[in-house]
Design a protein around this motif. Structure first.
Motif, PDB file in Angstrom:
ATOM      1  N   UNK A  67      29.931 -63.278 -19.200  1.00 39.42           N
ATOM      2  CA  UNK A  67      30.257 -62.239 -20.228  1.00 39.42           C
ATOM      3  C   UNK A  67      31.199 -61.201 -19.819  1.00 39.42           C
ATOM      4  N   UNK A  68      32.053 -60.712 -20.641  1.00 39.77           N
ATOM      5  CA  UNK A  68      33.010 -59.906 -20.324  1.00 39.77           C
ATOM      6  C   UNK A  68      32.954 -58.862 -21.268  1.00 39.77           C
ATOM      7  N   UNK A  69      32.732 -57.380 -21.079  1.00 41.63           N
ATOM      8  CA  UNK A  69      32.644 -56.431 -22.071  1.00 41.63           C
ATOM      9  C   UNK A  69      33.956 -55.591 -22.078  1.00 41.63           C
ATOM     10  N   UNK A  70      34.635 -55.392 -23.166  1.00 40.83           N
ATOM     11  CA  UNK A  70      35.894 -54.898 -23.151  1.00 40.83           C
ATOM     12  C   UNK A  70      35.584 -53.317 -23.895  1.00 40.83           C
ATOM     13  N   UNK A  71      36.306 -52.478 -23.386  1.00 41.98           N
ATOM     14  CA  UNK A  71      36.422 -51.122 -24.173  1.00 41.98           C
ATOM     15  C   UNK A  71      37.611 -50.879 -24.493  1.00 41.98           C
TER      16      UNK A  71
ATOM     17  N   UNK B  59      33.164 -56.523 -29.079  1.00 42.71           N
ATOM     18  CA  UNK B  59      34.289 -56.393 -27.996  1.00 42.71           C
ATOM     19  C   UNK B  59      33.625 -57.154 -26.773  1.00 42.71           C
ATOM     20  N   UNK B  60      33.255 -58.524 -27.038  1.00 44.59           N
ATOM     21  CA  UNK B  60      32.841 -59.273 -26.126  1.00 44.59           C
ATOM     22  C   UNK B  60      33.582 -60.449 -25.759  1.00 44.59           C
ATOM     23  N   UNK B  61      33.590 -61.133 -24.672  1.00 45.78           N
ATOM     24  CA  UNK B  61      34.323 -62.352 -24.396  1.00 45.78           C
ATOM     25  C   UNK B  61      33.099 -63.075 -23.602  1.00 45.78           C
ATOM     26  N   UNK B  62      33.042 -64.319 -23.884  1.00 46.80           N
ATOM     27  CA  UNK B  62      32.224 -65.388 -23.143  1.00 46.80           C
ATOM     28  C   UNK B  62      32.833 -66.480 -22.651  1.00 46.80           C
ATOM     29  N   UNK B  63      32.131 -67.184 -21.517  1.00 46.24           N
ATOM     30  CA  UNK B  63      32.967 -68.254 -21.091  1.00 46.24           C
ATOM     31  C   UNK B  63      31.474 -69.281 -20.698  1.00 46.24           C
ATOM     32  N   UNK B  64      31.389 -70.173 -21.506  1.00 44.27           N
ATOM     33  CA  UNK B  64      30.356 -71.205 -21.187  1.00 44.27           C
ATOM     34  C   UNK B  64      30.631 -72.238 -20.359  1.00 44.27           C
ATOM     35  N   UNK B  65      29.986 -72.354 -19.515  1.00 42.25           N
ATOM     36  CA  UNK B  65      30.307 -73.375 -18.559  1.00 42.25           C
ATOM     37  C   UNK B  65      29.141 -74.444 -18.191  1.00 42.25           C
ATOM     38  N   UNK B  66      29.696 -75.599 -18.803  1.00 42.25           N
ATOM     39  CA  UNK B  66      28.496 -76.763 -18.534  1.00 42.25           C
ATOM     40  C   UNK B  66      28.972 -77.921 -17.614  1.00 42.25           C
ATOM     41  N   UNK B  67      28.426 -78.665 -17.064  1.00 44.84           N
ATOM     42  CA  UNK B  67      28.630 -79.625 -15.897  1.00 44.84           C
ATOM     43  C   UNK B  67      29.431 -78.904 -14.769  1.00 44.84           C
ATOM     44  N   UNK B  68      28.691 -77.982 -14.428  1.00 46.52           N
ATOM     45  CA  UNK B  68      29.454 -77.289 -13.306  1.00 46.52           C
ATOM     46  C   UNK B  68      29.576 -78.376 -11.980  1.00 46.52           C
ATOM     47  N   UNK B  69      30.617 -78.218 -11.231  1.00 44.55           N
ATOM     48  CA  UNK B  69      31.099 -78.968 -10.151  1.00 44.55           C
ATOM     49  C   UNK B  69      31.195 -77.970  -8.925  1.00 44.55           C
ATOM     50  N   UNK B  70      31.101 -78.617  -7.668  1.00 44.54           N
ATOM     51  CA  UNK B  70      31.273 -77.795  -6.389  1.00 44.54           C
ATOM     52  C   UNK B  70      32.656 -77.006  -6.635  1.00 44.54           C
TER      53      UNK B  70
END
Length: 124
Positions: free
Chosen positions: A20-24, A76-87
């Motif tokens: 998550x990223x909160x922006x002002x 004022x939020x940005x998200x990054x959903x990360x699935x199937x994560x790899x090393x």
């Protein structure tokens, strides 16, 4: 625009995390927002972007189909959903913003606003 990212952590390969990223600031709606990452010993690289127009996203080939960027202008939020994560996804992840960039533009031009990083570690 000030940005603050959170949500990183340690996860096993194949797992998921949501950053998550909160922006002002009052200009969030006119900002194209994006995520970048930097692995140890490597240069920072583009991951994903969501255009200020609200209708266009763009992803690095390495994360396409696994990661999804979204934004909530009301919060004022940005998200990054990360699935199937790899090393190889292990890195410090940064959110960034740029006024009126195209989503693709975030991949080639350095945005002016950056948040602090959040560490993502994927174990094998």
């Amino acid at each position: 625009v000030q940005l603050q990212a959170c949500g990183g952590g340690l996860v096993q390969a194949g797992g998921s995390l949501r950053l998550s990223c909160a922006a002002s600031g009052r200009t969030f709606r006119s900002q194209t927002v994006g995520w970048f990452r930097q692995a140890p010993g490597k240069e920072r690289e583009f991951v994903a972007a969501f255009a200020w127009t609200g209708s266009s996203t763009y992803y690095a080939d390495s994360v396409k189909g696994r990661f999804a960027i979204s934004r909530d202008n009301a919060k004022n939020m940005v998200y990054l959903q990360m699935n199937g994560l790899k090393p190889e996804d292990t890195a410090v992840y940064y959110c960034a913003a740029a006024p009126y960039f195209t989503a693709q533009g975030m991949g080639v031009n350095s945005p002016p606003y950056w948040g602090q990083g959040t560490q993502v570690t994927v174990s094998s």
